[in-house]
Design an enzyme around this catalytic site. Sequence first.
Site, PDB file in Angstrom:
ATOM      1  N   LYS A  81       0.848  -1.197   0.000  1.00 44.31           N
ATOM      2  CA  LYS A  81       0.000   0.000   0.000  1.00 44.31           C
ATOM      3  C   LYS A  81       0.882   1.245   0.000  1.00 44.31           C
ATOM      4  O   LYS A  81       1.862   1.332   0.748  1.00 44.31           O
ATOM      5  CB  LYS A  81      -0.923  -0.008   1.215  1.00 44.31           C
ATOM      6  N   SER A 156      -9.475   3.229   1.862  1.00 35.73           N
ATOM      7  CA  SER A 156      -8.321   3.743   1.149  1.00 35.73           C
ATOM      8  C   SER A 156      -7.435   2.644   0.559  1.00 35.73           C
ATOM      9  O   SER A 156      -6.542   2.945  -0.258  1.00 35.73           O
ATOM     10  CB  SER A 156      -7.481   4.618   2.091  1.00 35.73           C
ATOM     11  N   SER A 180     -10.954   1.401   5.923  1.00 37.60           N
ATOM     12  CA  SER A 180     -10.109   1.324   4.725  1.00 37.60           C
ATOM     13  C   SER A 180      -9.632  -0.075   4.362  1.00 37.60           C
ATOM     14  O   SER A 180      -9.116  -0.275   3.266  1.00 37.60           O
ATOM     15  CB  SER A 180      -8.896   2.244   4.886  1.00 37.60           C
TER      16      SER A 180
END
Length: 464
Positions: A81, A156, A180
């Site tokens: 990520k 996210s 997220s």
Amino acid sequence: MTDVTVDSTAREQAAAVRAREISATELLELHLDRIEERNPELNAIVSLDAERARAWAAVADQAYASGEEVGPLHGLPFAVKDTHALKGWRTTYGSPIFADAVADHDDLLVERVRTAGAVFVGKTNVPEFAAGSHTFNTVFGVTRNPVDPTRSAGGSSGGAACALASGMVPLADGSDMGGSLRNPASFCGVVGMRPSLGRVPEWPLYNQWESTSVGGPMARNVGDLALLLSVIAGPDPRAPQALGDPGASFAPPLVPAPLAGLRVATSVDLGGALVVDHEVAGVVRATAARLSDAGAAVTEAHPDLSLADDTFRTLRAWHFQAKLGRLLAEHPTSFKPSLEANIRAGEPLTGADVARAYTQRTSLSETMRLFFGDHDVLLLPTSQVPPFPVEQEFPETINGQEMPDYLAWMRSAYFITVTGCPAISVPAGRTADGLPVGVQLVARHGADRQLLEVAAAVEELLAG
């Protein structure tokens, strides 16, 4: 010869590498082919570096050939990520301020994935500073839903969920403040888990005592998710709030929990606190009915989380202002409006405001402790909506009711955030248009292994 493909489970892929049925290099090439096929349209993986990945895969193959002890992720392609630092790789946080930044260290989670033998291929796309559950930024653009590219992949950890669902990687890391890990899992039809507070330690952090955001695992199935959790969980001396259970205690194989007699509380809207899309509500109700038919003791019940909205919004604004306020002052035109507003919401907060939020958070934790004395698991919607059009920053209405801001439609996730309890999103159905819908399972703080076993049972039930 092997039957392993990019769509095989992560456990199957890792086992095939260990058994020398496929080399890390060959496995990487399969994934690079899939990335070449799907990523131009979906934009899930950013900062792709195929040549560096090939060099790492060759090292992985040499290590195995030399008889070295290898880790549980040995040879598995992995994309980190883009809010997690990966040493030597571009790490942008989805912000133009850091568009060309190269990390000089590994975050602790990444360090553990590296030690476990993964082969890094790139980063996964994020919204700016991971703010908001729709993945877009001015550095790399928008990530699209792998089921329907006209829709959002969530966020996210939207790049991570999309890459997983489309077979670009077998596992993915993420983080979760307001949903997220869970929201993009629901949107993309994969599994995402927000672990118990302290389960997956993070380092470095600007504030080791700030405790709304946690790192966690994503996978295409619960067993694979347990594999990644076993790698990234466990104590570390740099993280003073880490729980003491070793990561290996979460490793597969999982024995699905018996559903007969399992005490399941379920609520579609937490007593009217949530506005939930009708089709999402239908999936939650159908899942509850399936559990009841399987012998679970299903009751309509929910904890009183009326303090959660003020608690989350106060702590989020305080956290954003403390972490990003100086950057905003230095780069006043480099933030998206919704994030700027969230940072500025933290400016007028007083010590009394923050103290109130933490006092309320303590009350919410006690509420959940008592609630789970009578129930084993809580079944809720993961997201209040199915994937929305990719052009929108957030869903503007739900069932015709206007959403006041970019947070209001995520209450089903962030109300759980401030309890500190573990929660997992499991694929549970589809809308009439074929869009994925997940359900959220919540357990008492510290009960991550039990939650995984319940999730495995629900996954098995819904697949039958």
